[in-house]
Scaffold this active site. Structure first.
Site, PDB file in Angstrom:
ATOM      1  CE  LYS A  37      -3.573   2.079   2.965  1.00 49.31           C
ATOM      2  NZ  LYS A  37      -4.351   1.871   4.206  1.00 49.31           N
ATOM      3  CB  ALA A  86       1.957  -5.714   9.801  1.00 55.07           C
ATOM      4  CB  SER A  88       5.506  -3.064  11.874  1.00 54.34           C
ATOM      5  OG  SER A  88       6.256  -1.900  11.557  1.00 54.34           O
ATOM      6  CB  THR A 103      -3.260  -3.091   8.153  1.00 50.50           C
ATOM      7  OG1 THR A 103      -3.569  -2.020   7.256  1.00 50.50           O
ATOM      8  CG2 THR A 103      -2.083  -3.867   7.590  1.00 50.50           C
ATOM      9  CB  THR A 128       5.901 -10.111  16.436  1.00 51.48           C
ATOM     10  OG1 THR A 128       6.642  -9.541  17.497  1.00 51.48           O
ATOM     11  CG2 THR A 128       4.420  -9.973  16.764  1.00 51.48           C
ATOM     12  CG  ASP A 129       9.715 -11.326  20.209  1.00 50.57           C
ATOM     13  OD1 ASP A 129       9.093 -10.326  19.806  1.00 50.57           O
ATOM     14  OD2 ASP A 129      10.866 -11.263  20.691  1.00 50.57           O
ATOM     15  CD  GLU A 130       6.187  -6.204  20.374  1.00 52.07           C
ATOM     16  OE1 GLU A 130       5.121  -5.776  20.831  1.00 52.07           O
ATOM     17  OE2 GLU A 130       7.134  -5.478  20.054  1.00 52.07           O
ATOM     18  CE1 TYR A 153       3.024  -5.262  14.952  1.00 56.06           C
ATOM     19  CE2 TYR A 153       4.152  -5.842  16.995  1.00 56.06           C
ATOM     20  CZ  TYR A 153       4.025  -5.950  15.621  1.00 56.06           C
ATOM     21  OH  TYR A 153       4.886  -6.761  14.914  1.00 56.06           O
ATOM     22  CE  LYS A 157       2.329  -9.501  13.048  1.00 61.73           C
ATOM     23  NZ  LYS A 157       2.379  -9.339  11.558  1.00 61.73           N
ATOM     24  CG  ASP A 275       8.257   2.660  30.614  1.00 60.90           C
ATOM     25  OD1 ASP A 275       8.596   2.452  29.426  1.00 60.90           O
ATOM     26  OD2 ASP A 275       8.383   1.814  31.521  1.00 60.90           O
ATOM     27  N   PRO A 277       3.229   3.023  27.759  1.00 63.03           N
ATOM     28  CG  PRO A 277       1.258   4.182  27.308  1.00 63.03           C
ATOM     29  CD  PRO A 277       2.681   4.037  26.853  1.00 63.03           C
TER      30      PRO A 277
HETATM   31  P1  NAD Z   1       7.411  -1.998   8.171  1.00 60.71           P
HETATM   32  O1  NAD Z   1       6.517  -1.120   8.985  1.00 60.71           O
HETATM   33  O2  NAD Z   1       8.797  -1.556   7.891  1.00 60.71           O
HETATM   34  O3  NAD Z   1       6.731  -2.297   6.752  1.00 60.71           O
HETATM   35  C1  NAD Z   1       5.383  -2.619   6.631  1.00 60.71           C
HETATM   36  C2  NAD Z   1       5.043  -2.635   5.136  1.00 60.71           C
HETATM   37  O4  NAD Z   1       3.678  -3.028   4.991  1.00 60.71           O
HETATM   38  C3  NAD Z   1       5.199  -1.269   4.467  1.00 60.71           C
HETATM   39  O5  NAD Z   1       5.829  -1.409   3.210  1.00 60.71           O
HETATM   40  C4  NAD Z   1       3.758  -0.792   4.298  1.00 60.71           C
HETATM   41  O6  NAD Z   1       3.581   0.082   3.201  1.00 60.71           O
HETATM   42  C5  NAD Z   1       3.030  -2.113   4.102  1.00 60.71           C
HETATM   43  N1  NAD Z   1       1.606  -2.038   4.470  1.00 60.71           N
HETATM   44  C6  NAD Z   1       1.075  -1.556   5.619  1.00 60.71           C
HETATM   45  N2  NAD Z   1      -0.264  -1.626   5.586  1.00 60.71           N
HETATM   46  C7  NAD Z   1      -0.596  -2.199   4.382  1.00 60.71           C
HETATM   47  C8  NAD Z   1      -1.805  -2.550   3.764  1.00 60.71           C
HETATM   48  N3  NAD Z   1      -2.989  -2.329   4.367  1.00 60.71           N
HETATM   49  N4  NAD Z   1      -1.779  -3.123   2.544  1.00 60.71           N
HETATM   50  C9  NAD Z   1      -0.584  -3.356   1.915  1.00 60.71           C
HETATM   51  N5  NAD Z   1       0.602  -3.020   2.447  1.00 60.71           N
HETATM   52  C10 NAD Z   1       0.606  -2.450   3.677  1.00 60.71           C
HETATM   53  O7  NAD Z   1       7.373  -3.399   8.901  1.00 60.71           O
HETATM   54  P2  NAD Z   1       8.561  -4.449   9.168  1.00 60.71           P
HETATM   55  O8  NAD Z   1       9.327  -4.023  10.346  1.00 60.71           O
HETATM   56  O9  NAD Z   1       9.249  -4.696   7.879  1.00 60.71           O
HETATM   57  O10 NAD Z   1       7.702  -5.732   9.593  1.00 60.71           O
HETATM   58  C11 NAD Z   1       7.206  -6.631   8.609  1.00 60.71           C
HETATM   59  C12 NAD Z   1       6.445  -7.742   9.303  1.00 60.71           C
HETATM   60  O11 NAD Z   1       7.291  -8.420  10.218  1.00 60.71           O
HETATM   61  C13 NAD Z   1       5.243  -7.273  10.102  1.00 60.71           C
HETATM   62  O12 NAD Z   1       4.193  -8.206   9.917  1.00 60.71           O
HETATM   63  C14 NAD Z   1       5.719  -7.294  11.546  1.00 60.71           C
HETATM   64  O13 NAD Z   1       4.661  -7.527  12.422  1.00 60.71           O
HETATM   65  C15 NAD Z   1       6.684  -8.451  11.504  1.00 60.71           C
HETATM   66  N6  NAD Z   1       7.788  -8.399  12.484  1.00 60.71           N
HETATM   67  C16 NAD Z   1       8.576  -7.277  12.558  1.00 60.71           C
HETATM   68  C17 NAD Z   1       9.657  -7.276  13.433  1.00 60.71           C
HETATM   69  C18 NAD Z   1      10.569  -6.077  13.556  1.00 60.71           C
HETATM   70  O14 NAD Z   1      11.407  -6.062  14.444  1.00 60.71           O
HETATM   71  N7  NAD Z   1      10.468  -5.072  12.691  1.00 60.71           N
HETATM   72  C19 NAD Z   1       9.905  -8.399  14.235  1.00 60.71           C
HETATM   73  C20 NAD Z   1       9.058  -9.506  14.129  1.00 60.71           C
HETATM   74  C21 NAD Z   1       8.011  -9.499  13.239  1.00 60.71           C
HETATM   75  O1  DAU Z   2       9.794  -7.982  19.189  1.00 61.13           O
HETATM   76  C1  DAU Z   2       9.435  -7.858  17.853  1.00 61.13           C
HETATM   77  C2  DAU Z   2       8.851  -6.490  17.612  1.00 61.13           C
HETATM   78  O2  DAU Z   2       9.948  -5.573  17.674  1.00 61.13           O
HETATM   79  C3  DAU Z   2       8.131  -6.351  16.291  1.00 61.13           C
HETATM   80  O3  DAU Z   2       7.019  -7.205  16.273  1.00 61.13           O
HETATM   81  C4  DAU Z   2       7.678  -4.904  16.046  1.00 61.13           C
HETATM   82  O4  DAU Z   2       7.127  -4.790  14.749  1.00 61.13           O
HETATM   83  C5  DAU Z   2       8.888  -4.006  16.165  1.00 61.13           C
HETATM   84  O5  DAU Z   2       8.479  -2.656  16.070  1.00 61.13           O
HETATM   85  C6  DAU Z   2       9.599  -4.225  17.491  1.00 61.13           C
HETATM   86  O6  DAU Z   2       8.770  -3.779  18.586  1.00 61.13           O
HETATM   87  P1  DAU Z   2       9.402  -3.028  19.845  1.00 61.13           P
HETATM   88  O7  DAU Z   2       8.359  -2.253  20.536  1.00 61.13           O
HETATM   89  O8  DAU Z   2      10.200  -3.978  20.678  1.00 61.13           O
HETATM   90  O9  DAU Z   2      10.439  -2.093  19.062  1.00 61.13           O
HETATM   91  P2  DAU Z   2      10.867  -0.579  19.279  1.00 61.13           P
HETATM   92  O10 DAU Z   2      12.055  -0.377  18.385  1.00 61.13           O
HETATM   93  O11 DAU Z   2       9.732   0.376  19.142  1.00 61.13           O
HETATM   94  O12 DAU Z   2      11.356  -0.569  20.771  1.00 61.13           O
HETATM   95  C7  DAU Z   2      12.405  -1.416  21.221  1.00 61.13           C
HETATM   96  C8  DAU Z   2      12.622  -1.132  22.702  1.00 61.13           C
HETATM   97  O13 DAU Z   2      13.162   0.186  22.837  1.00 61.13           O
HETATM   98  C9  DAU Z   2      11.356  -1.139  23.517  1.00 61.13           C
HETATM   99  O14 DAU Z   2      11.638  -1.684  24.793  1.00 61.13           O
HETATM  100  C10 DAU Z   2      10.970   0.320  23.632  1.00 61.13           C
HETATM  101  C11 DAU Z   2      12.319   1.012  23.649  1.00 61.13           C
HETATM  102  N1  DAU Z   2      12.367   2.370  23.065  1.00 61.13           N
HETATM  103  C12 DAU Z   2      11.882   2.537  21.807  1.00 61.13           C
HETATM  104  C13 DAU Z   2      11.893   3.776  21.208  1.00 61.13           C
HETATM  105  C14 DAU Z   2      11.341   3.973  19.815  1.00 61.13           C
HETATM  106  C15 DAU Z   2      12.925   3.430  23.768  1.00 61.13           C
HETATM  107  O15 DAU Z   2      13.403   3.262  24.913  1.00 61.13           O
HETATM  108  N2  DAU Z   2      12.962   4.651  23.177  1.00 61.13           N
HETATM  109  C16 DAU Z   2      12.447   4.892  21.926  1.00 61.13           C
HETATM  110  O16 DAU Z   2      12.489   6.053  21.457  1.00 61.13           O
END
Ligand code: NAD
Ligand code: DAU
Length: 341
Positions: A37, A86, A88, A103, A128-130, A153, A157, A275, A277
């Site tokens: 998208k 997603a 994400s 989504t 995701t592990d979340e 989120y 998932k 922090d 929430p």
């Molecule tokens: P991202 O946010 O970087 O990318 C998401 C992509 O999905 C984007 O290209 C966006 O345009 C597209 N998208 C969003 N809504 C859409 C819709 N309605 N239709 C079509 N496309 C759409 O995400 P990411 O970090 O690359 O994560 C990808 C997947 O992996 C997600 O499902 C996320 O839950 C999972 N995941 C992410 C992490 C992480 O650390 N980033 C870890 C574990 C699992």
């Molecule tokens: O665990 C897998 C997940 O990891 C994925 O499913 C999600 O898509 C991905 O966004 C990520 O989620 P988190 O919430 O763990 O990631 P984030 O990078 O947002 O945060 C990582 C940790 O850092 C978390 O404990 C929150 C903290 N944080 C994050 C931000 C953005 C901060 O302390 N300061 C910040 O500004």
């Protein structure tokens, strides 16, 4: 195989497509459709290295658009659907949950229905592990751990995981689910911890630490994750869940200090802020099942992966600036508008 990849313009999806087209034997990858998208997180610049590959095609669409999803699956007839698309980001899901449910739940449902209708031979749902919530020390979550989602989120998932698995049980659809820990690497949108801290550190801005910074995340290099997904597609068992962890659990504060040290900035840039929430304290995964069944293992040492990531962000300040300004939407209009999908 013909791959239909959703969310292929995002961080992990684009790494997966680059891996398919640049590093996987050509006989394994006949064609790739990227269905995306292009939300704020989708960026076609991430795919410039493969843009001219004749096997690659982009479809600009929403996974909630059943007509377009069905048409795409009917036309392309993929051998496998790899579902990354997603909303994400946990913080965004707290501020604005509606698009997350739309989504992550409705979109996944729409894709599953299309796969069911067209009898797609394999459907991999990327999760995701979340979904396990906070894991108390000294345990690591295995695939049979209870689901305890803390944020909109992670709840979305967990819901989409259950939906996908129900299609295996009820319709005998060939569904697989992967649950990965925190990914890092090049091309990650600078709202997530590591790219945000790197870009702020490079610019001498303050680094916002949520709460005491002692929350633990298990860091997985994005290429290791993409290799795991390919391994599950090729060797995973249908109806099964596979955890994908990096075996590198670290408190956030240690990660951020390592970034400051590497960039050569003082620790005085650290700033404690309110922090998040419902903030989960600790994620920790067992990937033993994935390793046993597919021979996969995480290969990137954290220090090396972090250095490669910092080097990439240092070398690509224009990418960060364009992503932050929404400039890549103009890139899309210039490069894709009017092109048939
Ligand atoms: P991202 O946010 O970087 O990318 C998401 C992509 O999905 C984007 O290209 C966006 O345009 C597209 N998208 C969003 N809504 C859409 C819709 N309605 N239709 C079509 N496309 C759409 O995400 P990411 O970090 O690359 O994560 C990808 C997947 O992996 C997600 O499902 C996320 O839950 C999972 N995941 C992410 C992490 C992480 O650390 N980033 C870890 C574990 C699992
Ligand atoms: O665990 C897998 C997940 O990891 C994925 O499913 C999600 O898509 C991905 O966004 C990520 O989620 P988190 O919430 O763990 O990631 P984030 O990078 O947002 O945060 C990582 C940790 O850092 C978390 O404990 C929150 C903290 N944080 C994050 C931000 C953005 C901060 O302390 N300061 C910040 O500004």
């Amino acid at each position: 195989m013909k791959f239909l990849v959703t969310g292929g313009a995002g961080f992990i999806g684009s790494a997966f497509i680059r891996r398919l087209l640049l590093e996987t034997p050509a006989e394994t990858v006949k064609a790739v459709v990227n269905f995306d998208k292009l939300t704020y997180a989708g960026n076609l610049e991430n795919l410039l290295p493969v843009r001219n590959d004749a096997r690659y095609r982009f479809v600009h669409g929403d996974i909630c658009d059943a007509a377009l999803v069905n048409q795409t699956v009917a036309d392309f007839r993929p051998d496998v659907m790899v579902h990354f698309a997603a909303e994400s980001h946990v913080d965004r899901s707290i501020l604005s949950p509606a698009p997350v449910f739309e989504t992550n739940l409705r979109g996944t449902f729409t894709l599953l229905e299309a796969a069911r209708m067209h009898k797609t031979p394999r459907f991999l749902h990327v999760s995701t592990d979340e979904v396990y919530g906070s894991i108390a020390e000294p345990h690591d979550a295995t695939e049979d751990y209870p689901l305890r989602a803390s944020s909109p989120y992670s709840a979305s998932k967990a819901g989409s995981d259950l939906l996908a698995l129900s299609y295996f049980v009820t319709y005998h659809m060939p569904v697989l689910v992967t649950r990965a820990s925190n990914n890092y690497g090049p091309y990650q949108f600078p709202e997530k911890l590591i790219p945000l801290m790197i870009s702020n550190a490079l610019e001498g801005k303050s680094l916002p630490i949520y709460g005491d910074g002692m929350q633990v995340r298990d860091w997985l290099y994005v290429d290791d994750h993409c290799r795991a997904i390919l391994a599950v597609i090729l060797r995973g068992r249908e109806g099964e869940i596979y955890n994908v962890g990096g075996s590198r659990a670290l408190p956030n504060i240690d990660v951020v200090k390592a970034i400051l040290n590497s960039v050569g900035q003082p620790h005085s840039l650290l700033q404690t802020v309110k922090d998040r929430p419902g903030h989960d304290r600790r994620y920790a995964l067992s990937s033993e099942k994935l390793m046993r069944e597919t021979n996969w293992t995480a290969t990137m040492p954290f220090a090396e992966g972090l250095k490669a990531t910092i080097d990439w962000y240092r070398a690509n300040p224009e990418w960060i600036a364009r992503v932050r300004s929404g400039e890549y939407q103009k890139f899309y209009d210039k490069n894709y508008a009017g092109r048939a999908v």
